[in-house]
Design a protein around this motif. Structure first.
Motif, PDB file in Angstrom:
ATOM      1  N   SER B   2       0.712  -1.245   0.002  1.00 31.37           N
ATOM      2  CA  SER B   2      -0.115   0.075  -0.021  1.00 31.37           C
ATOM      3  C   SER B   2       0.939   1.301   0.046  1.00 31.37           C
ATOM      4  O   SER B   2       1.971   1.235   0.501  1.00 31.37           O
ATOM      5  CB  SER B   2      -0.935   0.058   1.165  1.00 31.37           C
ATOM      6  OG  SER B   2      -0.057  -0.406   2.212  1.00 31.37           O
ATOM      7  N   ARG B   3       0.286   2.436  -0.638  1.00 30.71           N
ATOM      8  CA  ARG B   3       1.009   3.648  -0.664  1.00 30.71           C
ATOM      9  C   ARG B   3       1.209   4.441   0.749  1.00 30.71           C
ATOM     10  O   ARG B   3       0.457   4.056   1.589  1.00 30.71           O
ATOM     11  CB  ARG B   3       0.223   4.509  -1.648  1.00 30.71           C
ATOM     12  CG  ARG B   3       0.927   4.328  -3.058  1.00 30.71           C
ATOM     13  CD  ARG B   3       0.299   5.160  -4.008  1.00 30.71           C
ATOM     14  NE  ARG B   3      -0.822   4.431  -4.311  1.00 30.71           N
ATOM     15  CZ  ARG B   3      -1.509   5.118  -5.676  1.00 30.71           C
ATOM     16  NH1 ARG B   3      -1.290   5.830  -6.161  1.00 30.71           N
ATOM     17  NH2 ARG B   3      -2.664   4.184  -5.832  1.00 30.71           N
ATOM     18  N   LYS B   4       1.800   5.185   0.565  1.00 30.25           N
ATOM     19  CA  LYS B   4       2.067   6.271   1.710  1.00 30.25           C
ATOM     20  C   LYS B   4       0.614   6.635   2.322  1.00 30.25           C
ATOM     21  O   LYS B   4       0.112   7.191   1.540  1.00 30.25           O
ATOM     22  CB  LYS B   4       3.227   7.197   1.632  1.00 30.25           C
ATOM     23  CG  LYS B   4       3.579   7.961   2.801  1.00 30.25           C
ATOM     24  CD  LYS B   4       4.719   8.958   2.423  1.00 30.25           C
ATOM     25  CE  LYS B   4       4.755  10.305   3.668  1.00 30.25           C
ATOM     26  NZ  LYS B   4       4.756   9.605   4.862  1.00 30.25           N
ATOM     27  N   ILE B   5       0.526   6.961   3.649  1.00 29.64           N
ATOM     28  CA  ILE B   5      -0.733   7.303   4.399  1.00 29.64           C
ATOM     29  C   ILE B   5      -0.300   8.606   4.697  1.00 29.64           C
ATOM     30  O   ILE B   5       0.663   9.016   5.376  1.00 29.64           O
ATOM     31  CB  ILE B   5      -1.203   6.484   5.432  1.00 29.64           C
ATOM     32  CG1 ILE B   5      -1.556   5.065   5.032  1.00 29.64           C
ATOM     33  CG2 ILE B   5      -2.278   7.294   6.196  1.00 29.64           C
ATOM     34  CD1 ILE B   5      -1.966   4.201   5.940  1.00 29.64           C
ATOM     35  N   TYR B   6      -1.053   9.659   4.318  1.00 31.66           N
ATOM     36  CA  TYR B   6      -0.967  11.213   4.723  1.00 31.66           C
ATOM     37  C   TYR B   6      -1.255  11.935   5.972  1.00 31.66           C
ATOM     38  O   TYR B   6      -2.842  11.528   5.945  1.00 31.66           O
ATOM     39  CB  TYR B   6      -1.347  11.938   3.483  1.00 31.66           C
ATOM     40  CG  TYR B   6      -0.418  11.678   2.362  1.00 31.66           C
ATOM     41  CD1 TYR B   6       0.856  12.553   2.293  1.00 31.66           C
ATOM     42  CD2 TYR B   6      -0.626  10.869   1.474  1.00 31.66           C
ATOM     43  CE1 TYR B   6       1.546  12.310   1.274  1.00 31.66           C
ATOM     44  CE2 TYR B   6      -0.036  10.926   0.426  1.00 31.66           C
ATOM     45  CZ  TYR B   6       1.439  11.621   0.113  1.00 31.66           C
ATOM     46  OH  TYR B   6       2.174  11.275  -0.869  1.00 31.66           O
ATOM     47  N   ILE B   7      -0.843  11.910   7.114  1.00 34.81           N
ATOM     48  CA  ILE B   7      -1.572  12.648   8.132  1.00 34.81           C
ATOM     49  C   ILE B   7      -0.923  13.906   8.385  1.00 34.81           C
ATOM     50  O   ILE B   7       0.400  14.171   8.654  1.00 34.81           O
ATOM     51  CB  ILE B   7      -1.188  11.583   9.192  1.00 34.81           C
ATOM     52  CG1 ILE B   7      -1.618  10.450   9.083  1.00 34.81           C
ATOM     53  CG2 ILE B   7      -2.029  12.435  10.445  1.00 34.81           C
ATOM     54  CD1 ILE B   7      -1.314   9.584  10.401  1.00 34.81           C
ATOM     55  N   ARG B   8      -1.856  14.969   8.265  1.00 38.15           N
ATOM     56  CA  ARG B   8      -1.358  16.359   8.348  1.00 38.15           C
ATOM     57  C   ARG B   8      -1.703  16.978   9.625  1.00 38.15           C
ATOM     58  O   ARG B   8      -2.535  16.668  10.159  1.00 38.15           O
ATOM     59  CB  ARG B   8      -1.989  17.213   7.084  1.00 38.15           C
ATOM     60  CG  ARG B   8      -1.708  18.511   7.128  1.00 38.15           C
ATOM     61  CD  ARG B   8      -2.656  19.337   6.190  1.00 38.15           C
ATOM     62  NE  ARG B   8      -3.975  18.988   6.229  1.00 38.15           N
ATOM     63  CZ  ARG B   8      -4.992  19.688   5.533  1.00 38.15           C
ATOM     64  NH1 ARG B   8      -4.738  20.270   4.425  1.00 38.15           N
ATOM     65  NH2 ARG B   8      -6.151  19.605   5.814  1.00 38.15           N
ATOM     66  N   LEU B   9      -0.701  17.857   9.859  1.00 43.68           N
ATOM     67  CA  LEU B   9      -1.047  18.737  11.320  1.00 43.68           C
ATOM     68  C   LEU B   9      -1.944  19.875  11.013  1.00 43.68           C
ATOM     69  O   LEU B   9      -2.176  20.147  10.103  1.00 43.68           O
ATOM     70  CB  LEU B   9       0.314  18.949  11.968  1.00 43.68           C
ATOM     71  CG  LEU B   9       1.061  17.987  12.653  1.00 43.68           C
ATOM     72  CD1 LEU B   9       2.192  18.675  13.302  1.00 43.68           C
ATOM     73  CD2 LEU B   9       0.149  17.440  13.892  1.00 43.68           C
ATOM     74  N   ALA B  10      -2.868  20.089  11.870  1.00 43.78           N
ATOM     75  CA  ALA B  10      -3.639  21.137  11.871  1.00 43.78           C
ATOM     76  C   ALA B  10      -2.961  22.536  11.632  1.00 43.78           C
ATOM     77  O   ALA B  10      -3.349  23.363  10.909  1.00 43.78           O
ATOM     78  CB  ALA B  10      -4.706  21.205  12.979  1.00 43.78           C
ATOM     79  N   THR B  11      -1.829  22.594  12.129  1.00 44.46           N
ATOM     80  CA  THR B  11      -1.046  23.889  11.839  1.00 44.46           C
ATOM     81  C   THR B  11      -0.592  24.064  10.551  1.00 44.46           C
ATOM     82  O   THR B  11      -0.261  25.230  10.028  1.00 44.46           O
ATOM     83  CB  THR B  11       0.364  23.893  12.727  1.00 44.46           C
ATOM     84  OG1 THR B  11       0.926  22.289  12.822  1.00 44.46           O
ATOM     85  CG2 THR B  11       0.004  24.386  14.210  1.00 44.46           C
ATOM     86  N   ASP B  12      -0.414  22.960   9.645  1.00 46.67           N
ATOM     87  CA  ASP B  12      -0.050  23.024   8.161  1.00 46.67           C
ATOM     88  C   ASP B  12      -1.344  23.380   7.371  1.00 46.67           C
ATOM     89  O   ASP B  12      -1.111  23.082   6.165  1.00 46.67           O
ATOM     90  CB  ASP B  12       0.833  21.729   7.889  1.00 46.67           C
ATOM     91  CG  ASP B  12       1.930  21.402   8.772  1.00 46.67           C
ATOM     92  OD1 ASP B  12       2.323  22.358   9.369  1.00 46.67           O
ATOM     93  OD2 ASP B  12       2.281  20.232   8.955  1.00 46.67           O
ATOM     94  N   ARG B  13      -2.505  23.383   8.077  1.00 53.03           N
ATOM     95  CA  ARG B  13      -3.681  23.372   6.961  1.00 53.03           C
ATOM     96  C   ARG B  13      -3.368  24.899   6.330  1.00 53.03           C
ATOM     97  O   ARG B  13      -3.073  25.942   6.858  1.00 53.03           O
ATOM     98  CB  ARG B  13      -4.970  23.639   8.057  1.00 53.03           C
ATOM     99  CG  ARG B  13      -6.146  23.531   7.260  1.00 53.03           C
ATOM    100  CD  ARG B  13      -7.336  23.718   8.220  1.00 53.03           C
ATOM    101  NE  ARG B  13      -7.205  23.139   9.433  1.00 53.03           N
ATOM    102  CZ  ARG B  13      -8.047  23.420  10.494  1.00 53.03           C
ATOM    103  NH1 ARG B  13      -8.679  24.466  10.458  1.00 53.03           N
ATOM    104  NH2 ARG B  13      -8.114  22.626  11.307  1.00 53.03           N
ATOM    105  N   ASN B 274      -2.330  10.282  -3.782  1.00 48.47           N
ATOM    106  CA  ASN B 274      -2.879   9.227  -3.329  1.00 48.47           C
ATOM    107  C   ASN B 274      -4.458   9.659  -3.245  1.00 48.47           C
ATOM    108  O   ASN B 274      -5.224   8.785  -3.195  1.00 48.47           O
ATOM    109  CB  ASN B 274      -2.647   9.364  -1.713  1.00 48.47           C
ATOM    110  CG  ASN B 274      -3.015   8.094  -0.837  1.00 48.47           C
ATOM    111  OD1 ASN B 274      -3.524   7.176  -1.537  1.00 48.47           O
ATOM    112  ND2 ASN B 274      -2.306   8.128   0.307  1.00 48.47           N
ATOM    113  N   TYR B 275      -4.864  10.903  -3.386  1.00 45.87           N
ATOM    114  CA  TYR B 275      -6.271  11.138  -3.273  1.00 45.87           C
ATOM    115  C   TYR B 275      -6.687  11.943  -4.654  1.00 45.87           C
ATOM    116  O   TYR B 275      -6.000  12.818  -4.832  1.00 45.87           O
ATOM    117  CB  TYR B 275      -6.500  12.073  -2.071  1.00 45.87           C
ATOM    118  CG  TYR B 275      -7.717  12.317  -1.733  1.00 45.87           C
ATOM    119  CD1 TYR B 275      -8.748  11.357  -1.447  1.00 45.87           C
ATOM    120  CD2 TYR B 275      -8.206  13.661  -1.370  1.00 45.87           C
ATOM    121  CE1 TYR B 275     -10.076  11.495  -1.269  1.00 45.87           C
ATOM    122  CE2 TYR B 275      -9.579  13.885  -1.136  1.00 45.87           C
ATOM    123  CZ  TYR B 275     -10.376  12.862  -1.003  1.00 45.87           C
ATOM    124  OH  TYR B 275     -11.737  12.917  -0.585  1.00 45.87           O
TER     125      TYR B 275
END
Lengths: 283, 275
Positions: B2-13, B274-275
């Motif tokens: 499976s490909r990389k899973i992206y988890i972003r921090l809310a500060t980087d929004r 990914n999306y």
């Protein structure tokens, strides 16, 4: 809201062709957004948004007496609250079954020896220990709740600060605990073993991870796999359908590999958190 | 693998609203209870109320002024229907002589049995047999496209599908956006040159499906072909269009055929992630 047959067919064919309705492949996850330290009066908190699924987790701590059979261990308790804002289905007592299922699954996953070292929560053998209350609030439901909740719980535990004990006075049966005056001197939990759950959904002939609400409706059954430190700690089947042993094996294998992938991503993101970030719900 | 899973921090929004980017004037947004004016020569319009001689906003939105009439148009709201609007809706209930349809408005809309074209297109009075057959035509969960026939005093809508372009929808994707983002235009049915059809319901429900060929029009829109497999290339286009529409909606861009096509063309230069 139920889907019509044609929509279900479309989803089904999409899974067959390895091209889901949002363009993902079967083993792809939707991107997530994580925020920690959102609840100021909790000892630790996190909010996770996975597309339309929104989960808020807060950890509260109390002093309690340990179980007589486990005098060296602290306590950990999960409570799930399904807000009726999340979906109209949760109105009244509608969310109760789901809430119990979620908290039982979490409790069973965290009961594993690999998960969380509860011995660290012991204050005085057999007399006093810390009790962690993990409160989970579902703000919005857009599929894949188990995964989102487990990630949010792990992040909240990562964020949790346990006060340091300065002194303990024992006077007969009276135990007086004094906490360190400096509110910033706290210990953090070691969460490297905290389990992550991955839902593997069977749609048609294939298994997918991270189903959205529409895909959950099309699936005949799902397996939730909880993995901590490279070990399966809990397996739970949801939905009505049954699994062929061969399919079940494939599901476990898929869930296991995705969970490891998820673990890497989450630890990387948690490592990037800078102190005193101030975002809140509105930015 | 499976490909990389992206988890972003809310500060980087990133705030994707286009209005924020410099050049455009950023309209001021009123919040409920905020004073709009203290002069009493203005008239009270929708989304406002009077309190101690002050005119205040009752919804969060932008101000609209026509001569002396001040109203506040909400940014997010339920769908307020108007006669002649094209809507996409989902059947929630089959009742006697009518269907209840969810159209994203405050109350469920009504589709009377007398306002649908019978399969085969025959024109006659609806009999008791037709009432018994209602669930065969449309059942709970089915998606339809329809037109608003009438708006009742409580705001509920009555729909009709008495044209061959309306009726039951087949295989495709439904996307939900805010109704205020759909630009009203001459036609809401589009056959895009990229090989897909689009129905932009004014109620904020958008239907994406493979090109509909209008050769077998006599059916009257009650037939779904569940055996047909949409080819992968069409499927990819549909998924991309869906993601483009959601991206436009997130940036608060108006949705119409040109904006969607532009977004689609622009998105092609971005490699498939990914999306």
């Amino acid at each position: 809201m139920p889907l019509c047959d044609a929509e279900k067919t479309f989803v089904l064919h999409g899974v067959d062709a390895n091209m889901r309705i949002d363009g993902r492949e079967r083993e792809d996850y939707r991107p997530m957004e994580l925020e920690t330290d959102v609840v100021s009066h909790a000892f630790g908190s996190a909010r996770l948004r996975l597309a339309n699924t929104d989960v808020l987790v807060a950890v509260k701590i109390e002093v309690d007496s340990p179980f007589p059979e486990k005098p060296f261990e602290g306590k950990l308790e999960f409570f799930v609250d399904c807000s009726a804002n999340a979906t109209p289905d949760f109105e009244g007592r509608g969310g109760e079954n789901l809430a119990v299922e979620l908290s039982n699954c979490l409790a069973s996953a965290y009961r594993s020896n690999e998960a969380l070292d509860l011995k660290k929560l012991c204050i005085m053998k057999g007399r006093k220990c810390w009790k962690l209350y993990v409160d989970i609030l579902l703000l919005e439901v857009g599929g894949n709740l188990f995964d989102a909740v487990s990630i949010a719980v792990k992040s909240a535990l990562y964020n949790t600060q346990i006060p340091k004990i300065k002194s303990i006075h024992v006077d007969g049966s009276q135990i007086d605990i004094q906490v360190c005056d400096d509110i910033f001197s706290c210990t953090r939990l070691d969460i490297s073993g905290a389990p992550l759950m991955v839902t593997v959904c069977k749609i048609g002939e294939h298994c997918i991870v991270d189903p959205n609400a529409a895909e959950e409706q099309c699936s005949v059954g799902a397996v939730v796999v909880a993995v901590s430190r490279g070990c399966l700690s809990t397996v739970l089947q949801t939905g009505t359908g049954s699994f062929h042993p061969k399919t079940l094996k494939e599901c476990l294998k898929l869930g296991f590999s995705v969970a490891q992938n998820l673990e890497d991503s989450l630890m990387e993101t948690l490592g990037e958190i800078k102190p005193n970030q101030d975002v809140g719900f509105l930015k | 693998m499976s490909r990389k899973i992206y988890i972003r921090l809310a500060t980087d929004r990133v705030n994707t609203s286009v209005a924020i980017e410099g050049l455009r004037a950023y309209p001021s947004i009123y919040t409920p209870g905020q004073i709009i004016t203290n002069q009493n020569e203005f008239m009270r319009g929708h989304g406002t109320y009077e309190d101690n001689g002050l005119l205040k906003a009752s919804v969060a939105g932008v101000q609209e002024k026509v001569n002396n009439l001040i109203s506040v148009r909400p940014l997010k709201s339920r769908y307020n229907g108007e006669v002649g609007d094209v809507v996409v809706g989902r059947i929630t209930e089959v009742q006697q002589k009518r269907w209840k349809v969810n159209t994203n408005s405050r109350l469920d809309s009504i589709l009377p049995l007398s306002s649908v074209n019978l399969p085969g297109g025959e024109l006659r009075r609806r009999s008791v047999e037709d009432e018994h057959m209602m669930r065969n035509y449309l059942q709970e969960g089915d998606l339809i496209s329809a037109e608003v026939k009438n708006v009742y005093s409580d705001g509920s809508l009555s729909l009709h599908t008495r044209s061959l372009k309306y009726g039951k929808l087949g295989q495709g994707i439904m996307v939900k956006v805010f109704p205020s983002l759909i630009k009203r235009s001459k036609t809401h049915f589009h056959n895009l040159p990229i090989g897909i059809s689009l129905i932009l319901g004014t109620n904020g429900f958008i239907w994406i499906c493979p090109i509909i060929n209008n050769t077998e029009e006599s059916v009257g829109g009650f037939v779904q072909n569940l055996e047909e497999v949409v080819p992968e290339i069409t499927r990819a286009t549909m998924s991309r269009t869906r993601n483009c529409i959601l991206a436009l909606a997130q940036s608060k861009m108006m949705l119409f055929d040109t904006s969607i096509l532009f977004a689609y063309e622009e998105s092609k230069s971005i490699t498939y992630q990914n999306y």
